[in-house]
Enzyme design. Structure first.
Site, PDB file in Angstrom:
ATOM      1  N   GLU A 298     -35.147 115.320 131.348  1.00  0.00           N
ATOM      2  CA  GLU A 298     -35.326 114.871 132.735  1.00  0.00           C
ATOM      3  C   GLU A 298     -35.939 115.939 133.620  1.00  0.00           C
ATOM      4  O   GLU A 298     -35.283 116.437 134.533  1.00  0.00           O
ATOM      5  CB  GLU A 298     -33.955 114.481 133.308  1.00  0.00           C
ATOM      6  N   PRO A 299     -37.179 116.317 133.401  1.00  0.00           N
ATOM      7  CA  PRO A 299     -37.783 117.309 134.288  1.00  0.00           C
ATOM      8  C   PRO A 299     -38.093 116.708 135.661  1.00  0.00           C
ATOM      9  O   PRO A 299     -38.595 115.591 135.746  1.00  0.00           O
ATOM     10  CB  PRO A 299     -39.084 117.683 133.559  1.00  0.00           C
ATOM     11  N   ARG A 338     -35.119 124.970 151.584  1.00  0.00           N
ATOM     12  CA  ARG A 338     -34.789 125.779 150.409  1.00  0.00           C
ATOM     13  C   ARG A 338     -34.628 127.277 150.692  1.00  0.00           C
ATOM     14  O   ARG A 338     -33.703 127.895 150.166  1.00  0.00           O
ATOM     15  CB  ARG A 338     -35.795 125.530 149.275  1.00  0.00           C
ATOM     16  N   CYS A 369     -34.312 125.437 165.873  1.00  0.00           N
ATOM     17  CA  CYS A 369     -33.399 126.278 166.652  1.00  0.00           C
ATOM     18  C   CYS A 369     -32.285 126.844 165.799  1.00  0.00           C
ATOM     19  O   CYS A 369     -31.126 126.414 165.891  1.00  0.00           O
ATOM     20  CB  CYS A 369     -32.846 125.482 167.815  1.00  0.00           C
ATOM     21  N   TYR A 398     -38.176 119.093 145.967  1.00  0.00           N
ATOM     22  CA  TYR A 398     -36.983 119.415 146.755  1.00  0.00           C
ATOM     23  C   TYR A 398     -37.288 119.930 148.158  1.00  0.00           C
ATOM     24  O   TYR A 398     -36.434 120.584 148.758  1.00  0.00           O
ATOM     25  CB  TYR A 398     -36.080 120.401 146.003  1.00  0.00           C
TER      26      TYR A 398
HETATM   27  N1  LLP Z   1     -31.190 115.600 135.690  1.00  0.00           N
HETATM   28  C1  LLP Z   1     -30.104 115.677 136.472  1.00  0.00           C
HETATM   29  C2  LLP Z   1     -28.892 114.965 136.071  1.00  0.00           C
HETATM   30  C3  LLP Z   1     -30.137 116.429 137.657  1.00  0.00           C
HETATM   31  O1  LLP Z   1     -29.053 116.504 138.407  1.00  0.00           O
HETATM   32  C4  LLP Z   1     -31.320 117.104 138.023  1.00  0.00           C
HETATM   33  C5  LLP Z   1     -31.382 117.897 139.234  1.00  0.00           C
HETATM   34  C6  LLP Z   1     -32.434 116.978 137.188  1.00  0.00           C
HETATM   35  C7  LLP Z   1     -32.336 116.223 136.022  1.00  0.00           C
HETATM   36  C8  LLP Z   1     -33.753 117.627 137.480  1.00  0.00           C
HETATM   37  O2  LLP Z   1     -33.679 119.005 137.517  1.00  0.00           O
HETATM   38  P1  LLP Z   1     -35.042 119.849 137.648  1.00  0.00           P
HETATM   39  O3  LLP Z   1     -35.832 119.621 136.403  1.00  0.00           O
HETATM   40  O4  LLP Z   1     -35.755 119.353 138.854  1.00  0.00           O
HETATM   41  O5  LLP Z   1     -34.569 121.218 137.812  1.00  0.00           O
HETATM   42  N2  LLP Z   1     -32.185 120.943 145.509  1.00  0.00           N
HETATM   43  C9  LLP Z   1     -32.199 121.959 144.488  1.00  0.00           C
HETATM   44  C10 LLP Z   1     -32.258 121.388 143.102  1.00  0.00           C
HETATM   45  C11 LLP Z   1     -31.159 120.412 142.819  1.00  0.00           C
HETATM   46  C12 LLP Z   1     -31.282 119.791 141.459  1.00  0.00           C
HETATM   47  C13 LLP Z   1     -30.354 118.646 141.301  1.00  0.00           C
HETATM   48  N3  LLP Z   1     -30.388 118.006 140.032  1.00  0.00           N
HETATM   49  C14 LLP Z   1     -33.369 122.904 144.757  1.00  0.00           C
HETATM   50  O6  LLP Z   1     -34.055 122.732 145.753  1.00  0.00           O
HETATM   51  O7  LLP Z   1     -33.585 123.854 144.010  1.00  0.00           O
END
Ligand code: LLP
Length: 439
Positions: A298-299, A338, A369, A398
């Protein structure tokens, strides 16, 4: 002209510098787009998005043909992106009824949608079952009971994965680390609760358990935590087969693959991540005598992140002699939380003067602010003046999904660019939008 090679990996791969010294992405002059659509403005490079989808499919399927690549919608979702993801043949991971609504509005095939979340509501589960989603990733027994009841009432057997928690530290920011024992996500393997949950799911008439899911965190720069999580997942699957006769057909390794945000820190390649995951799963299955399962990954960030560039207009300067120079832009924490939330670091370039040399060290502040509203601390840039356009790369994941209306900020518009054409896929919010929900 090509970009500075040190910065090229953080920009979409179509990025070049025009003869006038302007940043060009997807064949479009970013300064002209900023003037036409206003700032802040988010661009997504379609070629970069599609290439990332294709590269993930290739890297996994060339090693393990039975792999589903599922885009994690939380990184960024809109109708246009959902359609692109569908066209590229990926699945979609949604984590709320809202994300599901966007996916369905885009006509995304329901059987390729996976529904995640640690506290799905009854309504969300009903929506998932009603839409005929391919898979619900069950996080806990509270939800499992609701899912079973809703599926039975609908005369369906809902396919499901069980999210297990392996107790692995992925060495990432603690706010985006999810696989430790002390986490709100999933049922712990180590405490025996994952096994209990699996047996309940196996006994539930409305649920067809396909296998198990793990996701240990995001922006994980190392390979070993991914491999370790997969080994743990396979060990658990083997134990479930030995003790309950249940053979998992699907194992999901989650997402969390890192991207490069700044010039000095490069993550492993897609090929290296895929190799780490696939070899850990295959070796684990061989060791435990399990048939090779279907694999799901799940990227999110690694598909959308590099494709997105935020454009800001430069405004006020504040020079504090001997202390710091602040340069303020017309966006900030309302469109990109972020840096404030995770101390995330970004690069920036002056889109209108790409060939100018760095002259001064500045701190790029937002307009909201709050003192914490700083996008980039201490970056060397050409001297910035009002109306310069500052481009921040790595803004595809994000940022917009976590955007707020703080200070009643209007969320920025989104353009998809490709081969010299820009298409507006989301307009800028208006004051009317901000007032729309007031009664
Ligand atoms: N699968 C599941 C179950 C997840 O919870 C997530 C991300 C992903 C896949 C995808 O992860 P990725 O490949 O994008 O790293 N807001 C944070 C990141 C939170 C990620 C939440 N879950 C940030 O801005 O770094």
């Amino acid at each position: 002209m090509p970009l500075d090679p040190a910065l090229a990996p953080v920009f979409p791969r179509t990025a070049v510098v025009s003869p006038q010294g302007r940043l060009v992405i997807g064949g479009c002059d970013t300064v002209a787009l900023a003037r036409e659509f206003g700032t802040p403005l988010y661009l997504f490079d379609e070629t970069e998005l599609r290439e990332n989808c294709r590269e993930w499919l290739h890297e996994f399927r060339s090693r393990h043909p039975e792999t589903a690549v599922v885009y994690a919608a939380k990184a960024y979702l809109g109708r246009a992106l959902a359609q692109l993801i569908a066209e590229e043949g990926l699945g979609l991971d949604v984590a709320s009824g809202g994300e599901l609504a966007i996916a369905l509005a885009a006509g995304f095939p329901a059987e390729r949608i996976y529904f995640h979340g640690n506290n799905k509501s009854r309504r969300e589960i009903e929506e998932a079952v009603e839409a005929g989603l391919g898979c619900v990733v069950v996080d806990n027994l509270h939800e499992a009971a609701m899912l079973n009841e809703i599926a039975v009432a609908a005369g369906r057997r809902q396919r499901a994965l069980l999210r297990v928690s392996p107790n692995i530290d992925p060495h990432t920011h603690r706010y985006i680390s999810t696989g430790a024992l002390d986490s709100k996500f999933g049922v712990a393997i180590g405490t025996g609760q994952a096994e209990e949950a699996a047996t309940e799911l196996l006994a539930a008439p409305g649920i067809e358990l396909l296998g198990f899911h793990v996701h240990i965190g995001s922006q994980i720069m190392e390979l070993e935590p991914h491999a370790e999580a997969c080994r743990e997942l396979v060990r658990f699957a083997a134990a479930m087969k030995a003790r309950h006769g249940f053979e998992a057909r699907v194992l999901s390794a989650g997402g969390g693959f890192a991207i490069q945000y700044v010039r000095d820190t490069a993550p492993p390649s897609k090929a290296q991540y895929a190799e780490a995951v696939v070899s850990a799963v295959k070796e684990g299955c061989d060791e435990h005598g399990l048939p090779a399962p279907r694999l799901t990954v799940e990227p999110g960030r690694s598909i959308a992140g590099r494709a997105g560039v935020a454009l800001y207009g430069v405004g006020a300067r504040k020079e504090i002699p001997g202390v710091r120079t602040y340069v303020a832009v017309d966006g900030g924490m309302a469109d990109n939380i972020r840096p404030a939330l995770y101390q995330a670091r970004y690069e920036a370039v002056v889109a209108s003067r790409m060939n100018d040399a760095a002259e001064e060290r500045v701190t790029v502040a937002g307009k909201y602010c709050e003192s914490g509203d700083v996008l980039i601390r201490d970056i060397d840039l050409p001297k910035l003046w009002a109306d310069d356009i500052l481009a921040v790369p790595g803004a595809g994941a994000y940022c917009l999904p976590m955007a707020s209306n703080y200070n009643a900020a209007l969320k920025p518009p989104v353009l998809f660019v490709r081969e010299g054409k820009a298409r507006l896929v989301r307009r800028r919010e208006t004051y009317e939008d901000v007032l729309r929900c007031e009664t």
